[in-house]
Design a protein around this motif. Structure first.
Motif, short mmCIF file in Angstrom:
data_model
loop_
_atom_site.label_atom_id
_atom_site.label_comp_id
_atom_site.label_asym_id
_atom_site.label_seq_id
_atom_site.Cartn_x
_atom_site.Cartn_y
_atom_site.Cartn_z
N MET A 227 1.23 -6.96 4.90
CA MET A 227 1.33 -5.97 3.82
C MET A 227 2.48 -5.03 4.09
O MET A 227 2.81 -4.72 5.23
CB MET A 227 0.03 -5.16 3.72
CG MET A 227 -1.11 -5.89 3.05
SD MET A 227 -2.46 -4.75 2.70
CE MET A 227 -1.74 -3.74 1.43
N GLU A 228 3.08 -4.57 3.00
CA GLU A 228 4.13 -3.56 3.10
C GLU A 228 3.49 -2.19 2.91
O GLU A 228 2.77 -1.95 1.94
CB GLU A 228 5.18 -3.80 2.02
CG GLU A 228 6.34 -2.82 2.08
CD GLU A 228 7.36 -3.05 0.98
OE1 GLU A 228 8.35 -2.29 0.93
OE2 GLU A 228 7.15 -3.98 0.16
N ILE A 229 3.72 -1.30 3.86
CA ILE A 229 3.18 0.05 3.78
C ILE A 229 4.31 1.00 3.42
O ILE A 229 5.32 1.09 4.12
CB ILE A 229 2.55 0.50 5.12
CG1 ILE A 229 1.53 -0.53 5.61
CG2 ILE A 229 1.91 1.87 4.97
CD1 ILE A 229 0.33 -0.70 4.73
N ILE A 230 4.15 1.70 2.30
CA ILE A 230 5.15 2.68 1.86
C ILE A 230 4.57 4.07 2.06
O ILE A 230 3.56 4.43 1.46
CB ILE A 230 5.52 2.49 0.37
CG1 ILE A 230 5.99 1.05 0.12
CG2 ILE A 230 6.58 3.50 -0.04
CD1 ILE A 230 7.24 0.66 0.84
N VAL A 231 5.20 4.85 2.95
CA VAL A 231 4.78 6.23 3.18
C VAL A 231 5.76 7.14 2.44
O VAL A 231 6.92 7.28 2.83
CB VAL A 231 4.76 6.58 4.68
CG1 VAL A 231 4.28 8.02 4.89
CG2 VAL A 231 3.85 5.61 5.44
N LEU A 232 5.30 7.74 1.35
CA LEU A 232 6.17 8.56 0.51
C LEU A 232 6.26 9.98 1.07
O LEU A 232 5.28 10.51 1.60
CB LEU A 232 5.63 8.62 -0.91
CG LEU A 232 5.64 7.31 -1.70
CD1 LEU A 232 5.04 7.54 -3.08
CD2 LEU A 232 7.06 6.77 -1.85
N PRO A 233 7.42 10.61 0.92
CA PRO A 233 7.54 12.00 1.34
C PRO A 233 6.75 12.92 0.42
O PRO A 233 6.32 12.51 -0.68
CB PRO A 233 9.04 12.27 1.23
CG PRO A 233 9.52 11.29 0.21
CD PRO A 233 8.66 10.07 0.37
N GLU A 234 6.57 14.14 0.83
CA GLU A 234 5.81 15.11 0.04
C GLU A 234 6.54 15.40 -1.27
O GLU A 234 7.76 15.57 -1.31
CB GLU A 234 5.63 16.40 0.83
CG GLU A 234 4.80 17.44 0.10
CD GLU A 234 4.62 18.72 0.89
OE1 GLU A 234 3.87 19.60 0.44
OE2 GLU A 234 5.26 18.85 1.96
N LEU A 235 5.78 15.48 -2.36
CA LEU A 235 6.32 15.83 -3.67
C LEU A 235 5.96 17.28 -3.99
O LEU A 235 4.82 17.71 -3.77
CB LEU A 235 5.76 14.90 -4.74
CG LEU A 235 6.11 13.41 -4.60
CD1 LEU A 235 5.39 12.60 -5.66
CD2 LEU A 235 7.62 13.19 -4.70
N VAL A 236 6.93 18.02 -4.51
CA VAL A 236 6.73 19.43 -4.86
C VAL A 236 7.41 19.70 -6.19
O VAL A 236 8.22 18.90 -6.67
CB VAL A 236 7.32 20.37 -3.78
CG1 VAL A 236 6.60 20.21 -2.45
CG2 VAL A 236 8.83 20.13 -3.61
N TYR A 237 7.09 20.83 -6.79
CA TYR A 237 7.83 21.30 -7.97
C TYR A 237 8.86 22.32 -7.49
O TYR A 237 8.51 23.30 -6.83
CB TYR A 237 6.91 21.93 -9.00
CG TYR A 237 7.65 22.39 -10.24
CD1 TYR A 237 7.87 21.53 -11.29
CD2 TYR A 237 8.15 23.69 -10.33
CE1 TYR A 237 8.57 21.93 -12.43
CE2 TYR A 237 8.85 24.11 -11.45
CZ TYR A 237 9.06 23.22 -12.49
OH TYR A 237 9.76 23.63 -13.60
N CYS A 238 10.13 22.06 -7.81
CA CYS A 238 11.20 22.98 -7.41
C CYS A 238 11.59 23.84 -8.62
O CYS A 238 11.94 23.31 -9.68
CB CYS A 238 12.42 22.20 -6.90
SG CYS A 238 13.83 23.27 -6.51
N LEU B 296 0.85 -1.18 0.00
CA LEU B 296 0.00 0.00 0.00
C LEU B 296 0.89 1.23 0.00
O LEU B 296 1.77 1.38 0.86
CB LEU B 296 -0.91 0.01 1.23
CG LEU B 296 -1.78 1.26 1.44
CD1 LEU B 296 -2.77 1.42 0.28
CD2 LEU B 296 -2.55 1.17 2.77
N VAL B 297 0.68 2.11 -0.98
CA VAL B 297 1.47 3.33 -1.10
C VAL B 297 0.59 4.52 -0.74
O VAL B 297 -0.49 4.71 -1.30
CB VAL B 297 2.01 3.51 -2.54
CG1 VAL B 297 2.73 4.85 -2.68
CG2 VAL B 297 2.96 2.38 -2.89
N ILE B 298 1.05 5.31 0.23
CA ILE B 298 0.32 6.50 0.63
C ILE B 298 1.31 7.66 0.77
O ILE B 298 2.51 7.46 0.89
CB ILE B 298 -0.44 6.31 1.96
CG1 ILE B 298 0.54 5.95 3.08
CG2 ILE B 298 -1.53 5.27 1.83
CD1 ILE B 298 -0.11 5.86 4.44
N GLY B 299 0.79 8.87 0.74
CA GLY B 299 1.63 10.04 0.90
C GLY B 299 1.83 10.40 2.36
O GLY B 299 1.00 10.07 3.22
#
Length: 382
Positions: free
Chosen positions: A273-284, A242-245
């Motif tokens: 289950m493997e839980i993937i907590v992704l860091p915040e994505l931004v436009y630089c 499961l991928v979440i932000g």
């Protein structure tokens, strides 16, 4: 659909209908009936028949005492005066305060209890969830899919950060299931339009035989407020990741001895289950691309954030968001539906503004917005 029998009937709302559909299709548990008193008692520890069960399946409703259905009778479910399903009544019991926390009345939804609770097997007349489950199983067999990743999105609307997240998931998976969640409140793009935009993205920019949309229309998942059920639902539909932000509104991340923990921890070992907590994505604006806040060396003052309320503010005021935020063709789809018949002569306007192949080209409002964005991006005179 009109009833041919004189059964007892009760009205339900759309949210209850969609929740019943998820129960029936075993999205929450292999158990898919409405619970009786003895079954409810077995859920007190948060498990039932060896499965996680944070909310028991208690169906509460109101009847006049003289109109109580009989045991063994089919209690018909009405939605907007149409029969949309029925419950084969096996038990009727008085509701109690201890039953208030249930699948139809979670911590995030406060609907209250009716005077009675009804238990029994039921049917719901909808094939949407069943059809998507069948599609998932077909792809698993055809693609021999072993690594299945779930991505929970409201996609309100789908933006470039969502796209990057989905692509990252596909890179590591045989099959990605996008769970499209319901939203609550008035300041949202409606479910069908969000679904249309996600479908457009998949069909035009992804290997669509590796991506499936599972529509979760019930408010129980509204705006990511129930992450435990998201995890359980992903597991029951075959996902092993499961991928979440990081900004997921309900994960409740905390640290213990420098180790991150979330609300998922209670059931994570059971579900494997493997839980993937992704860091915040931004436009630089220094990197000139989408980056993670963890990997970008530039300060936050160089970052453009993917704030859905900001993007919607532009769309709701009829303005196309910059393409670094939302694809122009997706913005065009949304604006053409939000503002139908906005222009008196859309064909004439397009003919005067845009170049063509020399042939008469029929244009609609969606074409207008896409071509207009192309003009905005012309740089030789800026």
């Amino acid at each position: 659909m009109k009833s041919q029998r004189k059964n007892s009937q009760i009205s339900i709302n759309l949210d209850t209908f969609h929740t019943l559909e998820l129960i029936k299709n075993q999205v929450f548990s292999k158990f898919n009936s409405l619970m009786n008193t003895s079954q409810i008692r077995l859920t007190k520890g948060g498990y039932f028949m060896g499965e996680p069960m944070p909310y028991p399946f208690i169906f509460s409703c109101d009847f006049d005492d003289e109109n109580l259905p009989n045991l063994g009778e089919n209690l018909e479910l009405l939605l907007d005066d149409k029969v949309v399903g029925f419950i084969n009544v096996s038990e009727i019991f008085n509701s109690k305060d201890e039953y208030e926390k249930n699948i139809f009345n979670t911590n995030e939804r406060k609907n209250g209890l009716g005077r009675y609770c009804v238990a029994g097997e039921f049917e719901i007349f909808s094939d949407e969830v069943r059809a998507v489950k069948s599609d998932i199983n077909r792809i698993k067999i055809e693609q021999n899919a072993k690594k299945i990743t779930a991505v929970m999105l409201t996609a309100d609307p789908i933006n470039r950060a969502h796209e990057r997240l989905i692509r990252m998931a596909i890179d590591k998976a045989d099959l990605v299931i996008i769970f499209l969640l319901q939203t609550s409140g008035d300041n949202h793009i409606n479910f069908e339009l969000r679904k249309m935009a996600v479908e457009h993205f998949i069909q035009n920019y992804l290997p669509h035989n590796r991506v499936v949309i599972m529509p979760f229309r019930a408010n129980i998942f509204s705006s990511h407020k129930n992450p435990t059920l998201e995890c359980i639902a992903a597991y029951n539909l075959g996902a092993n990741k499961l991928v979440i932000g990081q900004n997921h509104s309900g994960i409740g991340m905390f640290f213990d001895q420098n180790q991150p923990h979330t609300i998922f921890d209670r059931y994570i070992n059971d579900l494997k289950m493997e839980i993937i907590v992704l860091p915040e994505l931004v436009y630089c604006n220094q990197c000139k691309t989408i980056v993670s806040t963890k990997t970008c060396p530039h300060g936050s003052h160089h970052h453009i954030k993917y704030k859905t309320d900001t993007i919607k503010s532009l769309l709701f005021n009829g303005i196309m968001p910059p393409t670094i935020l939302v694809r122009s063709d997706i913005s065009a789809i949304i604006l053409s539906r939000l503002y139908p018949n906005r222009f008196k002569d859309i064909q004439g306007l397009c003919d005067e503004l845009f170049s063509n192949s020399g042939l008469l080209e029929k244009r609609d409002e969606c074409d207008f917005y896409k071509e207009l964005m192309r003009l905005y991006q012309t740089s030789s005179l800026t």
